[in-house]
Design a protein around this motif. Structure first.
Motif, PDB file in Angstrom:
ATOM      1  N   SER A  91      69.054  -9.041  61.788  1.00  0.00           N
ATOM      2  CA  SER A  91      69.370  -8.691  63.186  1.00  0.00           C
ATOM      3  C   SER A  91      69.374  -9.826  64.306  1.00  0.00           C
ATOM      4  N   LEU A 128      54.236  -1.173  65.805  1.00  0.00           N
ATOM      5  CA  LEU A 128      55.482  -1.090  64.774  1.00  0.00           C
ATOM      6  C   LEU A 128      55.627  -0.094  63.838  1.00  0.00           C
ATOM      7  N   GLU A 147      65.583  -7.960  57.371  1.00  0.00           N
ATOM      8  CA  GLU A 147      65.982  -6.846  58.288  1.00  0.00           C
ATOM      9  C   GLU A 147      66.239  -7.703  59.782  1.00  0.00           C
ATOM     10  N   GLN A 148      64.962  -8.071  59.961  1.00  0.00           N
ATOM     11  CA  GLN A 148      64.711  -8.735  61.297  1.00  0.00           C
ATOM     12  C   GLN A 148      65.647 -10.105  61.399  1.00  0.00           C
ATOM     13  N   TRP A 170      61.460  -5.472  55.455  1.00  0.00           N
ATOM     14  CA  TRP A 170      61.520  -5.475  57.177  1.00  0.00           C
ATOM     15  C   TRP A 170      61.671  -6.889  57.669  1.00  0.00           C
ATOM     16  N   THR A 220      49.850  -4.967  67.342  1.00  0.00           N
ATOM     17  CA  THR A 220      51.512  -5.299  67.303  1.00  0.00           C
ATOM     18  C   THR A 220      51.929  -4.626  66.231  1.00  0.00           C
ATOM     19  N   SER A 227      55.732   3.436  65.680  1.00  0.00           N
ATOM     20  CA  SER A 227      57.146   3.595  66.206  1.00  0.00           C
ATOM     21  C   SER A 227      58.110   4.023  64.993  1.00  0.00           C
ATOM     22  N   GLY A 228      57.786   3.696  63.882  1.00  0.00           N
ATOM     23  CA  GLY A 228      58.456   3.996  62.703  1.00  0.00           C
ATOM     24  C   GLY A 228      59.492   2.692  62.295  1.00  0.00           C
ATOM     25  N   GLU A 229      59.216   1.620  63.216  1.00  0.00           N
ATOM     26  CA  GLU A 229      60.054   0.448  62.860  1.00  0.00           C
ATOM     27  C   GLU A 229      59.452  -0.180  61.510  1.00  0.00           C
ATOM     28  N   LEU A 230      58.359  -0.169  61.240  1.00  0.00           N
ATOM     29  CA  LEU A 230      57.803  -0.830  60.153  1.00  0.00           C
ATOM     30  C   LEU A 230      57.229   0.466  59.149  1.00  0.00           C
TER      31      LEU A 230
END
Length: 97
Positions: A67, A33, A63-64, A60, A29, A36-39
């Motif tokens: 969101s 992340l 930000e979660q 991060w 996981t 994908s560039g998310e983390l």
């Protein structure tokens, strides 16, 4: 998890395994992340291991939470549909002033 330093804290950079343990998810996981560039993460060398900076992980996570808060607020709002928010009404598009 990597052994803590003398002060009992992990270092500045975390391995994927350390990051996964802190987030209570599997390493795959975390890898997803990152890819994908998310983390945000850095790679040590051209083909070396990924490392996640502790400060970036904290950002991060914040930000979660934000969101999730926005998503909950959206779902609790008084507007039921996108069309109501966009100004589209049953009679057609609202004229522009």
């Amino acid at each position: 998890m990597t052994s803590p330093g003398p002060s009992g804290e992990l270092g500045r950079f975390l391995s994927l395994a350390d990051t996964a343990e802190l987030l209570a998810v599997d390493v795959g996981t975390v890898d997803g992340l990152i890819r994908s560039g998310e983390l945000p993460a850095i790679r040590i060398g051209e083909h070396g291991p990924w490392r996640v900076e502790r400060a970036q992980l904290e950002v991060w996570i914040d930000e979660q939470y934000e969101s999730a808060r926005r998503h909950a607020a959206w779902n609790q709002g008084e507007f039921a549909t996108i069309s109501e928010l966009s100004g589209v009404r049953r009679g057609g598009v609202r004229p522009v002033d």
